[in-house]
Scaffold this active site. Structure first.
Site, PDB file in Angstrom:
ATOM      1  N   TYR A 129      43.989  45.150  42.140  1.00 57.95           N
ATOM      2  CA  TYR A 129      44.136  44.250  41.479  1.00 57.95           C
ATOM      3  C   TYR A 129      44.850  44.362  40.137  1.00 57.95           C
ATOM      4  O   TYR A 129      46.027  43.472  39.612  1.00 57.95           O
ATOM      5  CB  TYR A 129      42.781  43.451  41.122  1.00 57.95           C
ATOM      6  CG  TYR A 129      42.753  42.290  40.435  1.00 57.95           C
ATOM      7  CD1 TYR A 129      42.927  40.931  40.780  1.00 57.95           C
ATOM      8  CD2 TYR A 129      42.334  42.279  39.049  1.00 57.95           C
ATOM      9  CE1 TYR A 129      43.002  39.764  40.387  1.00 57.95           C
ATOM     10  CE2 TYR A 129      42.188  41.038  38.373  1.00 57.95           C
ATOM     11  CZ  TYR A 129      42.646  39.833  38.791  1.00 57.95           C
ATOM     12  OH  TYR A 129      42.384  38.606  38.257  1.00 57.95           O
ATOM     13  N   ALA A 186      46.923  46.875  39.342  1.00 59.84           N
ATOM     14  CA  ALA A 186      48.410  47.115  39.514  1.00 59.84           C
ATOM     15  C   ALA A 186      49.161  45.828  39.786  1.00 59.84           C
ATOM     16  O   ALA A 186      50.156  45.809  39.060  1.00 59.84           O
ATOM     17  CB  ALA A 186      48.522  48.025  40.601  1.00 59.84           C
ATOM     18  N   SER A 187      48.550  44.818  40.594  1.00 57.16           N
ATOM     19  CA  SER A 187      49.472  43.770  40.741  1.00 57.16           C
ATOM     20  C   SER A 187      49.259  42.728  39.674  1.00 57.16           C
ATOM     21  O   SER A 187      50.706  42.037  39.432  1.00 57.16           O
ATOM     22  CB  SER A 187      48.498  42.847  41.726  1.00 57.16           C
ATOM     23  OG  SER A 187      47.216  42.180  41.327  1.00 57.16           O
ATOM     24  N   LYS A 188      48.526  42.756  38.390  1.00 56.64           N
ATOM     25  CA  LYS A 188      48.470  42.135  37.476  1.00 56.64           C
ATOM     26  C   LYS A 188      49.342  42.607  36.299  1.00 56.64           C
ATOM     27  O   LYS A 188      50.336  42.040  35.696  1.00 56.64           O
ATOM     28  CB  LYS A 188      47.266  41.843  36.941  1.00 56.64           C
ATOM     29  CG  LYS A 188      46.204  40.905  37.784  1.00 56.64           C
ATOM     30  CD  LYS A 188      46.918  39.668  38.122  1.00 56.64           C
ATOM     31  CE  LYS A 188      46.114  38.603  38.540  1.00 56.64           C
ATOM     32  NZ  LYS A 188      46.589  37.149  39.014  1.00 56.64           N
TER      33      LYS A 188
END
Length: 347
Positions: free
Chosen positions: A206, A208-210
């Site tokens: 999460y 990393a995605s943000k």
């Protein structure tokens, strides 16, 4: 307005530093910095005075069936925007669309779609433009949160929805929307997270995605220049399904885990989703580059820059703790004690 603001800012900064250089024997750098930061409220005032009128504008919102996306739809509706709402839950999406038309939207359509699918993203953008004839705001909001220690995954691909939905879902939507947004001089409002720089255990994918969203849309802002405005929103803890414990399990299923919620969120203040959504829409109207909600979360950037070891150590101790089970984490134990005290004082 954005071009004029940038030119004005550059001119004033040049004057400030030129004068501070010539006067530094008398004033020093402190006075120059005071004058520099004293100028920023002026920019904010200009943006506030020239907010965008959303009446009749076409706004597409992904992840609109609940949480921040749902309440963004309500806020845009109250300001007279025409809406295209996207999510995977048909009945819930229809309910949100009905409320939007009741509270002020001239027309609201709902489109079933999976933003992790490239073809779906093209279809939902095309459907919106074909129906309304234009697109003014793209709100890239859809997201999921896997919560599991990296070493505990039996199948690492079960965490891929975090990247597919959170990152690629926003990228796909922006790619197919860009030509329409350039025509309307529109805006992209991307919902990232403070997790882009506050790294809590169990949320590696999460986070990393943000963080990827922040980096990607920072770059797009430079590429687009004045053609498309980009507002990057970094919410902290907001009162949504996620902070109620709806996570993506290590098996890849969306489940509600209240105990894990108590570990990951604990006693952290949770901002109301209504207040968050209102702040986001007002920020988009001003054409802000960034918005952090609640605003006190901005202080964590300073901790990350100047005291990274303390911040990392604190998160590891509070959320992981010394025990082998997450039930032994200090964050959960503290919450349990506080809840017991509340029950004693407020029977």
């Amino acid at each position: 307005l954005r071009l004029l603001e940038n030119i004005s800012c550059a001119i004033v900064l040049a004057i400030i530093f030129d004068r501070s250089y010539r006067e530094r024997k008398n004033t020093g750098c402190a006075f120059a910095l005071f004058r520099l930061f004293g100028f920023f409220p002026t920019i904010s005032t200009v943006r506030t005075l020239f907010k965008e009128n959303l009446t009749g504008k076409v706004v597409l919102i992904t992840g609109a069936s609940s949480g921040i996306g749902e309440h963004l739809a309500y806020e845009y509706a109250r300001r007279g925007a025409r809406l295209a709402l996207v999510a995977r839950r048909n009945q819930r999406l229809q309910e949100v669309a009905d409320v939007c038309e009741i509270i002020g939207s001239p027309e609201t359509v709902h489109i079933l779609g999976d933003v992790s699918n490239n073809d779906d993203c093209k279809r939902l953008i095309d459907a919106t433009v074909n129906h309304f004839g234009q697109l003014d705001h793209l709100v890239a909001n859809a997201g999921v949160a896997p919560v599991c220690l990296f070493e505990d995954y039996d199948d690492i691909t079960k965490a891929s929805p975090a990247i597919d939905i959170n990152f690629w879902g926003s990228v796909y939507s922006s790619y197919f929307a860009q030509q329409h947004l350039k025509k309307s001089k529109g805006k992209i409002i991307v919902i990232s997270s403070c997790a882009g720089w506050v790294f809590a255990p169990r949320t590696a994918f999460y986070n990393a995605s943000k963080a990827a969203l922040i980096s990607f849309y920072e770059t797009l802002r430079i590429e687009f220049g004045t053609q498309i405005g980009v507002t990057i929103v970094t919410p902290g803890f907001i009162d949504t399904e996620m902070t109620e414990g709806k996570f993506l399990s290590k098996e890849g299923r969306l489940e509600v885990d209240r105990e894990m919620r108590d570990v990951q969120v604990s006693l952290m203040p949770v901002e109301s989703v209504e207040k968050c959504a209102k702040a986001i829409v007002e920020s988009a109207r001003r054409g802000d580059r960034y918005l952090t909600v609640p605003s006190w979360m901005e202080t964590t950037i300073l901790w990350k820059v100047f005291c990274p070891e303390i911040m990392d150590g604190w998160n590891r101790f509070m959320i992981l703790g010394p025990g082998s089970s997450y039930r032994d984490s200090p964050s959960k134990k503290i919450l349990d004690v506080v809840n017991e005290i509340k029950q004693l004082l407020l029977p």
